[in-house]
Design a protein around this motif. Structure first.
Motif, PDB file in Angstrom:
ATOM      1  N   ALA A 286       2.172  39.957  62.836  1.00 19.70           N
ATOM      2  CA  ALA A 286       0.725  40.124  62.708  1.00 19.70           C
ATOM      3  C   ALA A 286       0.256  40.186  61.256  1.00 19.70           C
ATOM      4  O   ALA A 286      -0.812  39.665  60.922  1.00 19.70           O
ATOM      5  N   ASP A 287       1.030  40.843  60.380  1.00 21.43           N
ATOM      6  CA  ASP A 287       0.585  40.966  58.989  1.00 21.43           C
ATOM      7  C   ASP A 287       0.495  39.602  58.318  1.00 21.43           C
ATOM      8  O   ASP A 287      -0.469  39.314  57.592  1.00 21.43           O
ATOM      9  N   VAL A 288       1.488  38.754  58.569  1.00 22.77           N
ATOM     10  CA  VAL A 288       1.453  37.401  58.002  1.00 22.77           C
ATOM     11  C   VAL A 288       0.325  36.588  58.635  1.00 22.77           C
ATOM     12  O   VAL A 288      -0.409  35.868  57.940  1.00 22.77           O
TER      13      VAL A 288
ATOM     14  N   ALA B 293       5.090  26.968  58.107  1.00 20.04           N
ATOM     15  CA  ALA B 293       6.119  27.960  57.827  1.00 20.04           C
ATOM     16  C   ALA B 293       6.274  28.172  56.325  1.00 20.04           C
ATOM     17  O   ALA B 293       6.584  29.288  55.870  1.00 20.04           O
ATOM     18  N   MET B 294       6.035  27.124  55.541  1.00 11.84           N
ATOM     19  CA  MET B 294       6.142  27.254  54.094  1.00 11.84           C
ATOM     20  C   MET B 294       5.061  28.189  53.556  1.00 11.84           C
ATOM     21  O   MET B 294       5.334  29.066  52.729  1.00 11.84           O
ATOM     22  N   TYR B 295       3.834  28.023  54.034  1.00  9.68           N
ATOM     23  CA  TYR B 295       2.751  28.914  53.598  1.00  9.68           C
ATOM     24  C   TYR B 295       2.981  30.335  54.097  1.00  9.68           C
ATOM     25  O   TYR B 295       2.688  31.315  53.401  1.00  9.68           O
ATOM     26  N   ARG B 296       3.510  30.453  55.298  1.00  8.86           N
ATOM     27  CA  ARG B 296       3.806  31.777  55.835  1.00  8.86           C
ATOM     28  C   ARG B 296       4.902  32.468  55.022  1.00  8.86           C
ATOM     29  O   ARG B 296       4.863  33.687  54.817  1.00  8.86           O
ATOM     30  N   THR B 297       5.862  31.697  54.552  1.00  2.00           N
ATOM     31  CA  THR B 297       6.954  32.276  53.766  1.00  2.00           C
ATOM     32  C   THR B 297       6.442  32.800  52.427  1.00  2.00           C
ATOM     33  O   THR B 297       6.847  33.882  51.980  1.00  2.00           O
ATOM     34  N   ILE B 298       5.552  32.045  51.797  1.00  2.30           N
ATOM     35  CA  ILE B 298       4.940  32.529  50.554  1.00  2.30           C
ATOM     36  C   ILE B 298       4.150  33.808  50.827  1.00  2.30           C
ATOM     37  O   ILE B 298       4.202  34.767  50.042  1.00  2.30           O
ATOM     38  N   THR B 299       3.424  33.830  51.930  1.00  2.23           N
ATOM     39  CA  THR B 299       2.641  35.012  52.297  1.00  2.23           C
ATOM     40  C   THR B 299       3.547  36.215  52.511  1.00  2.23           C
ATOM     41  O   THR B 299       3.257  37.321  52.032  1.00  2.23           O
ATOM     42  N   LEU B 300       4.649  36.012  53.222  1.00  4.83           N
ATOM     43  CA  LEU B 300       5.589  37.105  53.453  1.00  4.83           C
ATOM     44  C   LEU B 300       6.173  37.606  52.134  1.00  4.83           C
ATOM     45  O   LEU B 300       6.307  38.825  51.924  1.00  4.83           O
ATOM     46  N   ALA B 301       6.495  36.686  51.233  1.00  2.00           N
ATOM     47  CA  ALA B 301       7.022  37.093  49.929  1.00  2.00           C
ATOM     48  C   ALA B 301       6.010  37.947  49.180  1.00  2.00           C
ATOM     49  O   ALA B 301       6.369  38.942  48.535  1.00  2.00           O
TER      50      ALA B 301
END
Length: 231
Positions: A98-100, A37-45
């Motif tokens: 999907a984008d993340v 979730a941490m890597y996904r959060t950076i990706t979303l940012a």
């Protein structure tokens, strides 16, 4: 001083790591650290800042790394499970879109991102007994963890799990089962072939294949392994 226990659970996408880790952490009274979730959060940012877009096959390390100092990642419990926050905004559902999904492996492969998040993860493990899941927990983040598990399942079964989860939550409902299976296989390749902290089983990790097993069966198997390791 009470010994802090570290349980590292690694494995490919949709192997059941997060589900299993959450249950075990609750049973043991440990802190659950969702590194994915941490890597996904950076990706979303990065997506929201227009630093990366769907379809890219590489990411600009300098551009993405500049975001890190302005990104705070938080977790909080709720009746429906753990919530994930990006700078105090609830992004629990957004990071599973999907984008993340399509970009997180590219962002996670950036050395600056991994260095930053590994340090955050180690700080959490230094203050509490933890169950931490991800791709390189046992090999890089917590190499001295008392218990290391490498959780796997067939690509077909992992795709079925993701498809069912998406349907239940209303996420990525436009994706077919075949598209999800192809996406998982591609992510497996990217995660295992990246230069920095590739996905691989630690030498002292125990392999647990969840194909055909229920959640309860996997939890029982891993808690038994933990009991044997730490008593």
């Amino acid at each position: 001083m009470t010994t802090k226990i570290q349980v590292a659970i690694d494995g490919p996408a949709s192997a059941g790591k997060s589900t299993i880790a959450k249950i075990i952490a609750t049973q043991l009274g440990y802190i659950y650290v969702d590194t994915g979730a941490m890597y996904r959060t950076i990706t979303l940012a990065a997506i929201r800042a227009n630093k990366i877009t769907v379809g890219q096959t590489s990411a600009d390390e300098q551009v993405i790394s500049e975001l890190l100092t302005n990104v705070e990642i938080g977790f909080a419990p709720s009746e429906n499970g753990q919530l994930v926050f990006l700078n105090d905004t609830d992004v629990t559902e957004d990071i599973r879109q999907a984008d993340v999904n399509s970009l997180v492996s590219l962002v996670a492969a950036i050395p600056a991102v991994r260095t930053d998040l590994v340090e955050r993860q180690r700080q959490l493990a230094a203050t509490s007994s933890v169950v931490m899941d991800g791709r390189d927990i046992g090999t890089m983040v917590l190499p001295n963890a008392q218990v290391k598990i490498f959780l796997v399942a067939s690509v077909a079964e992992r795709a079925q799990r993701r498809f069912a989860e998406n349907q239940a939550k209303g996420l990525d409902t436009e994706l077919t089962l075949e598209e999800i299976e192809a996406s998982i296989a591609r992510r497996d390749y990217l995660d295992s072939h990246r230069e920095v902290s590739p996905l691989k089983q630690a030498d002292d990790a125990v392999l647990v294949d969840t194909t055909g097993l229920s959640i309860e069966q996997v939890v029982t198997e891993i808690t038994n392994l933990i009991s044997k390791k730490i008593g």
